[in-house]
Design a protein around this motif. Structure first.
Motif, PDB file in Angstrom:
ATOM      1  N   ALA A  42       1.135   4.072  -2.897  1.00  0.00           N
ATOM      2  CA  ALA A  42       1.035   5.507  -2.612  1.00  0.00           C
ATOM      3  C   ALA A  42       2.213   6.257  -3.233  1.00  0.00           C
ATOM      4  CB  ALA A  42       0.984   5.740  -1.103  1.00  0.00           C
ATOM      5  N   ALA A  62       0.844  -1.198   0.000  1.00  0.00           N
ATOM      6  CA  ALA A  62       0.000   0.000   0.000  1.00  0.00           C
ATOM      7  C   ALA A  62       0.876   1.244   0.000  1.00  0.00           C
ATOM      8  CB  ALA A  62      -0.932  -0.002   1.219  1.00  0.00           C
ATOM      9  N   CYS A 115      -3.546   6.395   1.430  1.00  0.00           N
ATOM     10  CA  CYS A 115      -3.045   5.047   1.171  1.00  0.00           C
ATOM     11  C   CYS A 115      -1.709   4.814   1.873  1.00  0.00           C
ATOM     12  CB  CYS A 115      -2.923   4.831  -0.334  1.00  0.00           C
ATOM     13  SG  CYS A 115      -2.654   3.115  -0.792  1.00  0.00           S
TER      14      CYS A 115
END
Length: 111
Positions: free
Chosen positions: A23, A19, A43
């Protein structure tokens, strides 16, 4: 309990790391510079919380199972990383990756 907790924690850590990578990938301009601070990207925070929660889960897992069992379970992150990076981040998948994952799984089974 310790083994299951370790497996879940390692998967959560890997999801968190990916994640954060997502991002970073989506927060870059054409020249590779961040568009805005990563502290403002939701995120990125999801990734940070995932990593922290997974590490706490691993710490608790050491209380329920011996380190000789919990530590090799961390290699399960390699398997989840291959799945996540291939399908979510769109990274390349090769025969060498398959060979590496087979070796990791074999090592876990041997331990």
């Amino acid at each position: 309990i310790g083994i299951i907790l370790s497996l879940v924690a390692d998967i959560v850590i890997n999801i968190g790391m990916n994640a954060m990578k997502y991002a970073h990938n989506t927060n870059m301009d054409d020249e590779g510079r961040p568009i805005k601070s990563f502290f403002l990207v939701p995120c990125w925070w999801i990734g940070m919380v995932g990593i922290l929660a997974g590490e706490v889960g691993n710490l608790i897992a050491y209380g329920y199972a011996p380190a000789s069992i919990v530590t090799p379970m961390g290699a399960v992150g390699v398997l989840t990383n291959v799945i996540i990076t291939t399908y979510v981040l769109g990274e390349a998948f090769s025969i060498m990756i398959v060979f590496g994952v087979i070796l990791v799984v074999g090592g876990i089974v041997l331990v």
